[in-house]
Design an enzyme around this catalytic site. Structure first.
Site, PDB file in Angstrom:
ATOM      1  N   THR A   1       0.842  -1.195   0.000  1.00 43.73           N
ATOM      2  CA  THR A   1       0.000   0.000   0.000  1.00 43.73           C
ATOM      3  C   THR A   1       0.875   1.242   0.000  1.00 43.73           C
ATOM      4  O   THR A   1       1.958   1.254   0.613  1.00 43.73           O
ATOM      5  CB  THR A   1      -0.934   0.033   1.228  1.00 43.73           C
ATOM      6  OG1 THR A   1      -1.579   1.312   1.311  1.00 43.73           O
ATOM      7  CG2 THR A   1      -0.180  -0.225   2.515  1.00 43.73           C
TER       8      THR A   1
ATOM      9  N   ASP B   1     -10.184   3.177  -8.304  1.00 39.39           N
ATOM     10  CA  ASP B   1     -11.136   4.085  -7.640  1.00 39.39           C
ATOM     11  C   ASP B   1     -10.750   5.557  -7.731  1.00 39.39           C
ATOM     12  O   ASP B   1     -11.395   6.410  -7.121  1.00 39.39           O
ATOM     13  CB  ASP B   1     -11.300   3.699  -6.168  1.00 39.39           C
ATOM     14  CG  ASP B   1     -10.021   3.948  -5.372  1.00 39.39           C
ATOM     15  OD1 ASP B   1      -8.947   4.070  -5.995  1.00 39.39           O
ATOM     16  OD2 ASP B   1     -10.106   4.035  -4.141  1.00 39.39           O
TER      17      ASP B   1
ATOM     18  N   ASN C   1      -8.499   7.166  -6.362  1.00 42.55           N
ATOM     19  CA  ASN C   1      -8.166   7.702  -5.029  1.00 42.55           C
ATOM     20  C   ASN C   1      -9.372   8.161  -4.206  1.00 42.55           C
ATOM     21  O   ASN C   1      -9.240   8.994  -3.311  1.00 42.55           O
ATOM     22  CB  ASN C   1      -7.171   8.864  -5.142  1.00 42.55           C
ATOM     23  CG  ASN C   1      -5.783   8.373  -5.520  1.00 42.55           C
ATOM     24  OD1 ASN C   1      -5.458   7.207  -5.330  1.00 42.55           O
ATOM     25  ND2 ASN C   1      -4.991   9.251  -6.081  1.00 42.55           N
TER      26      ASN C   1
ATOM     27  N   CYS D   1      -6.724   0.075   1.888  1.00 44.66           N
ATOM     28  CA  CYS D   1      -5.927  -1.148   2.000  1.00 44.66           C
ATOM     29  C   CYS D   1      -5.139  -1.213   3.305  1.00 44.66           C
ATOM     30  O   CYS D   1      -5.034  -2.268   3.925  1.00 44.66           O
ATOM     31  CB  CYS D   1      -4.982  -1.270   0.806  1.00 44.66           C
ATOM     32  SG  CYS D   1      -5.835  -1.546  -0.765  1.00 44.66           S
TER      33      CYS D   1
END
Length: 262
Positions: free
Chosen positions: A170, A193, A195, A201
């Site tokens: 991540t 997505d 952001n 995550c």
């Protein structure tokens, strides 16, 4: 005035609109793709005539070997693509994720080293997308598609020692992964997505008691905002790290377009 549409029983207006958009797309996609292909060819011809290099396409095509390695070298490094975020994506993002999985599989096949790949939580809309538009995935070799509901279903939750060998990758951490260790599993969040869902995550990893880490992004690339890589780029970087003699700098240069690399 428009005639009032009678909604099917149990279906909301938004669901009905989404269904109608999908039907319209199914009816016109062949013609749309044909037009898009013709426009792409015309644009490529114009760029060639003007001496303009298509950086992203030509860069990667030039580095994609045409032949597959006969025998891949074992690494004992495993990768899980966690696709449990199905409901957080719209249809366009699901399509994008499916394309990234296909690209990752291509990278896996062409890599000189064996970096195992498992697609986790392969169900719901993502699986429907594959069944409908990427049905050849059923013939793919040396890749696992797990239809589990949650990532926790395939983790050794009851064995702290084994769980310590799982690392969730991540961007939202300061822990840098400098080496991919044998007998370890690296988890990549399978989500597109833009952001919207920050810390998704890293928070999930904490809930599951997983270690977190990130590739040495800061050192090699320049990005505006959060340094989030595409799912497929992360897997490709892991493959290229082995092929470049465990050199992250060379791996980033191989995988990412030149404009993104420092």
């Amino acid at each position: 005035k428009r005639a009032r549409v009678e909604l099917p029983e149990g279906m909301s207006r938004n669901q009905y609109k989404k269904l109608q958009r999908q039907k319209k797309w199914d009816e016109t996609k062949s013609e749309y793709r044909k037009i898009k292909k013709e426009k792409k060819k015309a644009a490529a011809k114009r760029r060639k005539e003007q001496g303009i290099v298509d950086e992203e396409t030509n860069y990667h095509m030039a580095r994609r070997p045409k032949t597959l390695p006969k025998n891949q070298i074992a690494t004992n490094v495993h990768v899980i693509m966690d696709c449990e975020f199905d409901e957080l994506m719209n249809q366009k993002e699901i399509v994008s994720l499916s394309n990234q999985i296909a690209r990752s599989y291509s990278a896996k096949r062409h890599c000189e080293y064996e970096v195992s790949l498992k697609i986790s939580s392969f169900n719901k809309t993502l699986k429907q997308r594959f069944d409908k538009s990427v049905s050849q995935y059923k013939l793919w070799k040396n890749i696992e598609f797990e239809e589990n509901d949650k990532l926790a279903d395939i983790l050794p939750i009851d064995s702290p020692e084994e769980l310590s060998k799982y690392v969730y990758l991540t961007a939202d951490t300061d822990e840098v992964i400098n080496d991919l260790e044998p007998d370890h599993t690296y988890i990549i969040g399978g989500i597109v997505d833009k952001n919207r869902h920050k810390l998704l995550c890293v928070n999930k990893a904490k809930e599951l008691g997983l270690r977190v880490g990130k590739l040495p992004i800061d050192k090699y690339i320049e990005m505006n905002g959060r340094q989030v890589l595409a799912t497929s780029h992360v897997y490709e970087l892991c493959c290229k790290w082995f092929e470049t003699g465990k050199d992250w700098g060379k791996a980033f240069n191989e995988v990412l377009p030149p404009r993104k690399v420092k």
